[in-house]
Design a protein around this motif. Structure first.
Motif, mmCIF file in Angstrom:
data_model
loop_
_atom_site.group_PDB
_atom_site.id
_atom_site.type_symbol
_atom_site.label_atom_id
_atom_site.label_comp_id
_atom_site.label_asym_id
_atom_site.label_seq_id
_atom_site.Cartn_x
_atom_site.Cartn_y
_atom_site.Cartn_z
ATOM 1 N N PHE A 275 -19.441 -3.111 10.648
ATOM 2 C CA PHE A 275 -18.971 -3.282 12.087
ATOM 3 C C PHE A 275 -17.610 -3.573 12.174
ATOM 4 C CE2 PHE A 275 -23.356 -4.024 12.725
ATOM 5 C CZ PHE A 275 -23.597 -3.773 14.095
ATOM 6 N N CYS A 276 -16.787 -3.035 13.044
ATOM 7 C CA CYS A 276 -15.475 -3.411 13.398
ATOM 8 C C CYS A 276 -15.082 -4.028 14.951
ATOM 9 C CB CYS A 276 -14.530 -2.263 13.128
ATOM 10 S SG CYS A 276 -14.413 -1.547 11.590
ATOM 11 N N GLY A 277 -14.238 -4.611 15.031
ATOM 12 C CA GLY A 277 -13.848 -5.317 16.120
ATOM 13 C C GLY A 277 -12.467 -4.957 16.607
ATOM 14 N N ARG A 286 -14.955 -16.258 11.804
ATOM 15 C CA ARG A 286 -16.065 -17.733 11.558
ATOM 16 C C ARG A 286 -17.368 -16.820 11.427
ATOM 17 N NH1 ARG A 286 -13.528 -22.640 15.371
ATOM 18 N NH2 ARG A 286 -11.896 -23.032 14.099
ATOM 19 N N CYS A 287 -17.740 -15.785 11.903
ATOM 20 C CA CYS A 287 -18.936 -15.208 11.780
ATOM 21 C C CYS A 287 -19.205 -14.808 10.443
ATOM 22 C CB CYS A 287 -19.161 -13.740 12.696
ATOM 23 S SG CYS A 287 -17.943 -12.516 12.177
ATOM 24 N N THR A 288 -20.632 -14.348 10.259
ATOM 25 C CA THR A 288 -21.096 -14.060 8.916
ATOM 26 C C THR A 288 -21.537 -12.655 8.903
ATOM 27 O OG1 THR A 288 -21.507 -16.353 8.356
ATOM 28 C CG2 THR A 288 -22.617 -14.795 6.886
ATOM 29 N N PRO A 289 -21.421 -11.843 8.097
ATOM 30 C CA PRO A 289 -20.078 -11.795 7.262
ATOM 31 C C PRO A 289 -18.865 -11.827 8.286
ATOM 32 C CG PRO A 289 -20.897 -9.629 7.590
ATOM 33 C CD PRO A 289 -22.055 -10.373 8.178
ATOM 34 N N LYS A 290 -17.604 -12.074 7.776
ATOM 35 C CA LYS A 290 -16.505 -12.233 8.593
ATOM 36 C C LYS A 290 -16.222 -10.420 9.123
ATOM 37 C CE LYS A 290 -14.629 -16.032 6.244
ATOM 38 N NZ LYS A 290 -13.574 -16.535 5.191
ATOM 39 N N LEU A 291 -15.469 -10.461 10.269
ATOM 40 C CA LEU A 291 -15.476 -9.312 10.795
ATOM 41 C C LEU A 291 -14.213 -8.555 10.698
ATOM 42 C CD1 LEU A 291 -16.558 -7.293 13.061
ATOM 43 C CD2 LEU A 291 -15.571 -8.759 14.675
ATOM 44 N N THR A 292 -14.022 -7.305 10.183
ATOM 45 C CA THR A 292 -12.891 -6.292 10.310
ATOM 46 C C THR A 292 -12.635 -6.132 11.511
ATOM 47 O OG1 THR A 292 -13.456 -5.287 8.061
ATOM 48 C CG2 THR A 292 -12.267 -4.090 9.677
ATOM 49 N N VAL A 330 -7.023 -5.711 9.967
ATOM 50 C CA VAL A 330 -7.448 -6.877 9.020
ATOM 51 C C VAL A 330 -8.904 -6.477 8.546
ATOM 52 C CG1 VAL A 330 -8.039 -9.204 8.903
ATOM 53 C CG2 VAL A 330 -6.145 -8.473 10.466
ATOM 54 N N VAL A 331 -8.790 -6.190 7.255
ATOM 55 C CA VAL A 331 -10.348 -5.671 6.633
ATOM 56 C C VAL A 331 -10.899 -6.982 5.928
ATOM 57 C CG1 VAL A 331 -11.400 -4.410 4.865
ATOM 58 C CG2 VAL A 331 -9.491 -3.376 6.003
ATOM 59 N N ARG A 332 -12.223 -7.135 6.662
ATOM 60 C CA ARG A 332 -12.895 -8.363 5.985
ATOM 61 C C ARG A 332 -14.227 -7.693 5.487
ATOM 62 N NH1 ARG A 332 -10.785 -11.143 11.017
ATOM 63 N NH2 ARG A 332 -9.023 -12.472 10.367
ATOM 64 N N GLU A 333 -15.302 -8.631 5.299
ATOM 65 C CA GLU A 333 -16.736 -8.312 4.771
ATOM 66 C C GLU A 333 -17.477 -7.317 5.473
ATOM 67 O OE1 GLU A 333 -18.000 -12.247 4.436
ATOM 68 O OE2 GLU A 333 -16.736 -12.974 2.576
ATOM 69 N N SER A 334 -17.197 -7.411 6.869
ATOM 70 C CA SER A 334 -18.167 -6.478 7.608
ATOM 71 C C SER A 334 -17.993 -4.911 7.195
ATOM 72 C CB SER A 334 -18.043 -6.784 9.168
ATOM 73 O OG SER A 334 -16.778 -6.407 9.594
ATOM 74 N N THR A 335 -17.005 -4.391 6.668
ATOM 75 C CA THR A 335 -16.951 -3.148 6.209
ATOM 76 C C THR A 335 -16.577 -3.105 4.681
ATOM 77 O OG1 THR A 335 -14.356 -3.233 6.624
ATOM 78 C CG2 THR A 335 -15.865 -2.434 8.358
ATOM 79 N N ASP A 336 -16.372 -4.301 4.184
ATOM 80 C CA ASP A 336 -15.885 -4.348 2.707
ATOM 81 C C ASP A 336 -16.786 -3.879 1.771
ATOM 82 O OD1 ASP A 336 -14.509 -4.550 0.292
ATOM 83 O OD2 ASP A 336 -14.360 -6.905 0.650
ATOM 84 N N SER A 337 -16.603 -2.668 1.257
ATOM 85 C CA SER A 337 -17.503 -1.905 0.311
ATOM 86 C C SER A 337 -17.874 -2.815 -0.823
ATOM 87 C CB SER A 337 -16.850 -0.519 -0.387
ATOM 88 O OG SER A 337 -15.613 -0.957 -1.043
ATOM 89 N N ALA A 338 -17.038 -3.645 -1.377
ATOM 90 C CA ALA A 338 -17.228 -4.654 -2.599
ATOM 91 C C ALA A 338 -18.220 -5.564 -2.318
ATOM 92 C CB ALA A 338 -15.717 -5.319 -2.779
ATOM 93 N N PHE A 339 -18.374 -5.899 -0.925
ATOM 94 C CA PHE A 339 -19.250 -7.064 -0.330
ATOM 95 C C PHE A 339 -20.645 -6.278 -0.461
ATOM 96 C CE2 PHE A 339 -21.530 -9.465 3.167
ATOM 97 C CZ PHE A 339 -21.218 -10.738 2.587
ATOM 98 N N CYS A 340 -20.833 -4.891 -0.484
ATOM 99 C CA CYS A 340 -22.097 -4.228 -0.730
ATOM 100 C C CYS A 340 -22.907 -4.343 -2.111
ATOM 101 C CB CYS A 340 -22.021 -2.598 -0.454
ATOM 102 S SG CYS A 340 -21.388 -2.114 1.296
ATOM 103 N N GLU A 341 -21.996 -4.689 -3.117
ATOM 104 C CA GLU A 341 -22.365 -4.702 -4.315
ATOM 105 C C GLU A 341 -23.162 -5.854 -4.700
ATOM 106 O OE1 GLU A 341 -19.038 -4.042 -6.776
ATOM 107 O OE2 GLU A 341 -18.461 -2.194 -5.952
#
Length: 341
Positions: A275-277, A286-292, A330-341
Motif C-alpha cells: 500500500f501507498c498513501g 503510526r499505523c502497522t505496518p508504517k505507510l509508504t 517516503v518509503v516505509r514498511e508497507s512496500t518495503d521488500s525487506a519487510f517481506c522476508e
C-alpha cells in the motif's frame, strides 16, 4: 515628555506626549515610512504605557480596507476541521498572515451555493481585502469569486488566470508507481474519492502513464465518497482472480483505512499486498505496518500562500504566478521488500 494620564488615550494625545505630529504617530503604528529610533521608541513606549489599541474599524473605513483575507473552502472536498493535511496548511497560512498584519476570515461554500455560483456574503459586505481558495472548490464559485475583482489565490489547487500554489502530485505519484514496479509488482490499482479535484486528476495521470511505461496492469477506482465505501470497493477488487498486488490511495487517511480492511480479510502487508498513501500525515508513521507515502510540507506551503496573496494585494498588476512545490517519496514498511522476508 509631559505626563497626561487620560482615561482613554487618543492618537492626538500620543502625539502631544511624544512631541510629534499625529501623522508621524499614525505612520509609526502602521509601519509606514522611515523614522529615527528615538522618536519611534518614544511613541511605542507611550502606546505600551497607556495600552493604546489602534481603532481597526475606523482605520478600515478611512482606508477602504478590512485588513482581512477570506479563506474559502468547500467541505465535500476540504474538511478543514478534521483533515490533518489542511489543518497544517491553514496553520502555516494563518501564522504567516498574522505576521504580515492581516487577519483570516473563514468562509464555507455550501453545495447550494456551488450549484448556482452564489458568492459568499463577505463579498457584498466588504469584509475582506482578498480571497484565498483552499483546496478544490466548484468552478462556478471560483469564477464568481474571480469576477468580484478582489485579489485572489488558489492554495493547493489551480485555476487558469488566478495565482495558484500546489504540489507536483503528478511527478510524486509517478515516482511511487515506479517504486512499486521496481519491487516486481505487475498488477496495481489506484483508489480515490469520487470528487472533482485538480490534485487527484494529476496524481492519477502520473500513475497511469508510469504504469503504462512499466507495462503494469493498472486500474483506477474512483467510484466512492467515503473511506467505508472505499473499503467496500477494495473487497470487490481483492475478490477478483487477477487482483492487484499493490494499491495506491489518494491520501493517507484512505490508505490506512484500506490497509485495515485488507488485514481484516487475512492479508499480510506487504507480503500479500503493498500500500501507498499521500501527504505523510501522523497516521502514516503510526499505523502497522508504517505507510509508504509522499511527504508534503503543508505549513510551509500555507506560509508561502500568505506571502503570495499579500504580494498580490500590493502589486495587483504583476503577472500571474503558478507555484509548483516538489514533494518527497517516503518509503516505509508497507512496500518495503525487506519487510517481506
Amino acid at each position: 515628555m509631559s505626563e497626561l494620564p487620560p482615561k482613554k488615550i487618543s492618537l492626538k494625545t500620543i502625539a502631544q506626549l511624544a512631541g510629534c505630529s499625529t501623522t508621524t504617530v499614525s505612520n509609526i503604528l502602521n509601519k509606514k515610512g522611515l523614522f529615527g529610533d528615538e522618536i519611534r521608541d518614544r511613541v511605542l513606549e507611550i502606546v505600551r504605557k497607556y495600552n493604546y489599541a489602534i481603532n481597526a474599524s475606523a482605520r478600515s473605513l478611512k482606508m477602504g480596507k478590512s485588513e482581512t483575507v477570506a479563506l474559502v473552502f468547500y467541505r465535500p472536498n476540504v474538511d478543514i476541521f478534521v483533515s490533518e493535511y489542511y489543518l497544517k496548511m491553514m496553520y502555516g497560512f494563518q501564522k504567516r498572515l498574522a505576521e504580515l498584519g492581516f487577519e483570516i476570515l473563514l468562509s464555507e461554500v455550501s453545495p447550494e451555493n456551488a450549484e448556482n455560483g452564489a458568492r459568499p456574503r463577505f463579498v457584498s459586505r466588504g469584509k475582506a481585502d482578498a480571497i484565498v481558495v483552499l483546496g478544490q472548490v466548484p468552478d462556478s464559485i471560483v469564477k464568481s469569486l474571480r469576477d468580484c475583482g478582489l485579489p485572489m489565490l488558489m492554495l493547493d489547487s489551480h485555476f487558469d488566470g488566478i495565482d495558484s500554489i500546489y504540489t507536483d502530485g503528478r511527478a510524486a505519484t509517478a515516482a511511487l508507481t515506479a517504486h512499486i514496479a521496481a519491487l516486481g509488482h505487475k498488477r496495481v490499482a489506484y483508489l480515490a474519492y469520487d470528487n472533482s479535484d485538480f490534485n487527484t486528476d494529476g496524481r492519477i495521470d502520473g500513475f497511469e502513464k508510469t504504469a503504462a511505461q512499466a507495462n503494469l496492469a493498472a486500474k483506477v477506482f474512483r467510484n466512492f465518497k467515503t473511506n467505508d465505501e472505499g473499503c467496500d470497493v477494495l473487497e470487490k477488487v481483492l475478490a477478483a482472480p487477477d487482483r492487484p498486488t499493490a494499491i495506491l490511495a489518494g491520501n493517507d487517511d484512505l490508505a490506512t483505512s484500506l490497509m485495515r480492511r485488507a488485514q481484516e480479510l487475512g492479508l499480510k502487508i506487504p507480503q500479500d499486498i503493498a500500500f501507498c498513501g499521500f501527504d505523510d500525515t501522523v497516521l502514516a508513521s503510526r499505523c502497522t505496518p508504517k505507510l509508504t507515502t509522499v511527504h508534503v510540507d503543508c505549513p510551509h506551503i500555507g506560509a508561502i500562500g500568505a506571502e503570495t496573496i499579500v504580494e498580490r494585494m500590493k502589486n495587483p498588476e504583476k503577472p500571474r504566478a503558478y507555484t509548483v512545490f516538489p514533494v518527497e517519496t517516503v518509503v516505509r514498511e508497507s512496500t518495503d521488500s525487506a519487510f517481506c522476508e
